[in-house]
Design a protein around this motif. Structure first.
Motif, PDB file in Angstrom:
ATOM      1  N   THR A 311      39.174  42.203  29.430  1.00 28.63           N
ATOM      2  CA  THR A 311      38.141  42.628  30.390  1.00 28.63           C
ATOM      3  C   THR A 311      37.010  43.366  29.687  1.00 28.63           C
ATOM      4  O   THR A 311      35.830  43.093  29.921  1.00 28.63           O
ATOM      5  N   ALA A 315      33.402  41.467  29.492  1.00 29.75           N
ATOM      6  CA  ALA A 315      32.539  41.856  30.619  1.00 29.75           C
ATOM      7  C   ALA A 315      31.134  42.249  30.189  1.00 29.75           C
ATOM      8  O   ALA A 315      30.197  42.199  31.002  1.00 29.75           O
ATOM      9  N   PRO A 368      33.504  42.791  35.436  1.00 29.16           N
ATOM     10  CA  PRO A 368      34.894  43.195  35.180  1.00 29.16           C
ATOM     11  C   PRO A 368      35.859  42.704  36.256  1.00 29.16           C
ATOM     12  O   PRO A 368      36.982  42.295  35.950  1.00 29.16           O
ATOM     13  N   PHE A 372      39.100  40.699  35.580  1.00 29.33           N
ATOM     14  CA  PHE A 372      40.351  41.433  35.767  1.00 29.33           C
ATOM     15  C   PHE A 372      41.222  40.808  36.851  1.00 29.33           C
ATOM     16  O   PHE A 372      42.422  40.597  36.656  1.00 29.33           O
ATOM     17  N   ASN A 445      38.724  49.349  39.717  1.00 29.12           N
ATOM     18  CA  ASN A 445      37.689  48.617  38.999  1.00 29.12           C
ATOM     19  C   ASN A 445      36.360  49.376  38.977  1.00 29.12           C
ATOM     20  O   ASN A 445      35.608  49.311  38.011  1.00 29.12           O
TER      21      ASN A 445
END
Length: 688
Positions: A311, A315, A368, A372, A445
């Protein structure tokens, strides 16, 4: 009130109810490979040969005898649809346990059939089920299928349509004499009122074991308050008599369960044969490693670290492209506002406040999440999440909870609001409330962006390295701190407030399955990522306007932001932070993603949110405002432990239906964050 249905699907969690529901109706109801995926009744239409039927998929539940939300919703649905065909979905790999629910449903429903699902999984495990013999034992129609592979769906439809119009008599279960004698007067009272209610035996049972639910069922059957009061008084008298004979409600539940277990054992013994397979041996070998006392936790942390590393590494590029896109789009948005001839202050509010906030949230939050959630869902589909719960169960049991709390923590890693909703799978009210109060200690997150940046800053500035592995190690350590704080506060809440003992954690470890990549991407991107992003946007838009007003309003040469920051500064210094950092967290209540841009607004005295792409420039800005290693560490701690975001608080209020628990869910983590940062600041100054 529940919609009327022709067919009801009932079953334990993780038996394939949602998969069968999707196959029969064509809907895309969320399916999963771990306990508690279905937490509300879903409805759809089944069409076959120009006929249409309404289906309802009830929450997964293990019983109809205690007080969990899933059980109550299922019972309410059964009573709302007395003429429906009730299809009990059973897992062929553990038929014995699933039959316990079947016998309880047979007590509550008029028209029941059994669908033995996951026959392919049973075959892999060396389990052979004789459905004809099972029909003889149960006295109801039985069909076998493997819904995950879409086998026999047309046969299933034919089976359902055939049995909708046939209503065989259900065998009456004979319970111990003590139960019959205790419930007979209540049953007599119910029937003597001459009201059209089905299954008076079941109502009598609920009047003793769950009076509030019984009251709801009686109200739905149009019983008057006076009639309900009479039944209540009768049930209370009989309960006193039972207690005098040493039969408590828990003892009565045990007597019921013993009866159902005996019937289930007898039916399973007559119809199930087992033999050992190579696949079964292979899965057992894998489980010995993944759930072992030595390797279980390290492997769990390794998986978590790998997901975070992917991630973090992946990202940055899409975030940068999104940021550049919104920067390119900004002049066109300004041109549109000019064309509309809006006042300057309103244009600035929309551009520097609302637009800047929304684009920051999307740029920072979307990439992300888009990485994720699919990775996390792959673990779910593989069947690994129940193994995590199994590994953590003993720790939560010592704290007065159970492994289901670990599942809600896993959901909280993606979004705390989703984790709070997932707490519905915990049957105990006190344990469910404890899980809701502590779910925020899992970094969601929305906080990962700031934590990733701060961990990278610590590694680069403090350790002189640019290694992403060290940054991941910092975040994994932080997550372990979050788990530790969760266990500690769970223990304290159970000792001093709920006085709760740990509950039994029934979890059938599902077989490992090949992930369905397309469905995984669809669920993670549509059901989770875009849904959560939409909530964040709806909350952060007005927040952006308010923050802009605070930054743009000048009083005596200072903005309201500066006044507030200066006011909070002495308290912030006690925590190893400063006033602007505290202010940024409080103003970012609507969405955790905007903590950093608010902080930069305060530090640079601007009226709009700005993004500093160069980490070296960011480090220099922080150094100019008195930052050191302690500041970065304590900001990470405060971000981990502080109050949940607005979306999560709204979800908590919706789940608990209580302002009290919503306020406490704000106060408890905030107090924890203050104590933790105050402690580290104290220790730092002692040893520095």
């Amino acid at each position: 009130m529940y919609e009327k249905a022709d067919i009801l699907l009932v079953g334990n969690p993780n038996v394939g109810k949602s998969t069968i529901f999707n196959a029969l109706t064509g809907l895309k109801q969320h399916t999963g490979n771990w306990t508690g995926k279905t937490v509300a009744t879903a409805s759809g239409i089944m069409r076959h040969k120009k006929q249409t039927f309404t289906l309802a998929d009830t929450p997964g539940t293990y019983a109809l005898i205690s007080n969990s939300p899933e059980e109550e919703v299922t019972i309410q649905t059964l009573y709302q649809n007395p003429d429906a065909l009730t299809v009990v979905i059973a897992d062929a790999t553990c038929l014995n346990r699933n039959l316990l629910l079947l016998f309880q449903v047979m007590e509550a429903a008029n028209h029941v059939v059994l669908c033995v699902n996951l026959m392919d999984e049973a075959e892999k495990k060396g389990i052979c089920i004789n459905t004809e013999q099972l029909e003889i034992q149960l006295g109801i129609p039985v069909i076998a299928m493997s819904a995950r592979k879409k086998r026999n769906i047309e046969n299933m439809k034919e089976f359902l349509i055939k049995n909708i119009h046939q209503k065989p008599d259900i065998k009456k279960i004979t319970y111990p004499e003590k139960i019959r004698n205790g419930l007979f007067p209540i049953i007599h009272n119910i029937t003597s009122l001459n009201r059209p209610i089905h299954k008076p035996d079941f109502i009598a049972q609920k009047l003793v074991l769950n009076p509030e639910l019984a009251k709801q069922l009686l109200i739905a059957a149009n019983y008057t308050e006076k009639e309900i009061s009479i039944l209540y008084d009768q049930a209370r008298e009989e309960k006193i008599k039972l207690l005098q004979e040493g039969i408590t409600p828990i003892k009565m539940q045990d007597l019921y369960m013993d009866t159902w277990r005996s019937l289930a054992d007898s039916a399973a013994k007559a119809s199930v044969r087992k033999f050992t397979t190579t696949e079964q041996q292979r899965q057992r070998k894998v489980d010995k490693i993944l759930t072992s006392k030595i390797w279980g936790i390290p492997i769990m942390l390794a998986f978590l670290g790998l997901i975070l590393w992917i991630t973090i590494s992946a990202a940055n590029v899409p975030s940068e492209y999104l940021s550049k896109f919104f920067t390119w789009l900004r002049p066109y948005f300004v041109t549109l506002l000019t064309f509309l001839r809006l006042p300057d202050y309103l244009s600035s509010l929309l551009t520097d406040g609302v637009y800047a906030t929304l684009t920051w949230v999307i740029s920072v939050m979307l990439p992300p999440m888009a990485i994720f959630f699919p990775l996390f869902t792959l673990l779910e589909d593989l069947g690994y999440l129940p193994r995590i719960a199994f590994n953590l169960d003993k720790y939560f049991k010592k704290a007065g909870s159970c492994g289901k709390n670990a599942l809600t923590m896993c959901m909280g890693l993606g979004c705390n609001a989703v984790g709070v909703t997932g707490c519905r799978i915990i049957s105990s009210t006190s344990q469910r409330l404890t899980a809701i109060l502590t779910n925020t200690f899992m970094p969601c997150n929305g906080r990962f962006g700031l934590l990733i940046l701060l961990s990278t800053l610590i590694v680069r500035s403090g350790l002189g390295s640019e290694n992403n592995f060290l940054a991941v190690l910092c975040i994994v350590t932080l997550i372990l701190i979050g788990i530790g704080v969760t266990l500690l506060l769970t223990k304290l809440l159970n000792i001093f407030y709920f006085k709760n003992k740990s509950s039994a954690f029934i979890l059938e470890l599902p077989p490992y399955r090949k992930p369905q990549i397309i469905k995984t991407l669809y669920r993670s991107l549509i059901d989770r990522t875009l849904t959560i992003l939409g909530r964040a946007i709806s909350i952060s838009a007005p927040a952006g306007a308010i923050i802009w007003l605070f930054a743009a309003t000048d009083i005596g040469g200072q903005s309201i932001l500066q006044y507030c920051g200066n006011f909070l500064d002495p308290f912030g210094r006690l925590l190893g932070l400063d006033g602007y950092i505290l202010l940024a967290f409080f103003l970012a209540l609507p969405a955790n993603e905007i903590v950093l841009p608010i902080l930069l607004m305060c530090y640079l005295s601007t009226t709009k949110m700005i993004e500093v792409a160069d980490l070296n420039v960011l480090i220099e800005i922080f150094h100019q405002h008195g930052w050191n290693l302690l500041t970065a560490i304590n900001m990470m701690l405060f971000s981990l432990l502080h109050f949940p975001c607005g979306t999560t608080l709204y979800t908590i209020h919706k789940e608990t239906r209580s302002l009290k628990w919503t306020i406490l869910s704000f106060i408890l983590p905030t107090a924890t964050a203050i104590l933790a940062c105050g402690f580290t600041n104290f220790i730092w100054h002692i040893f520095s």
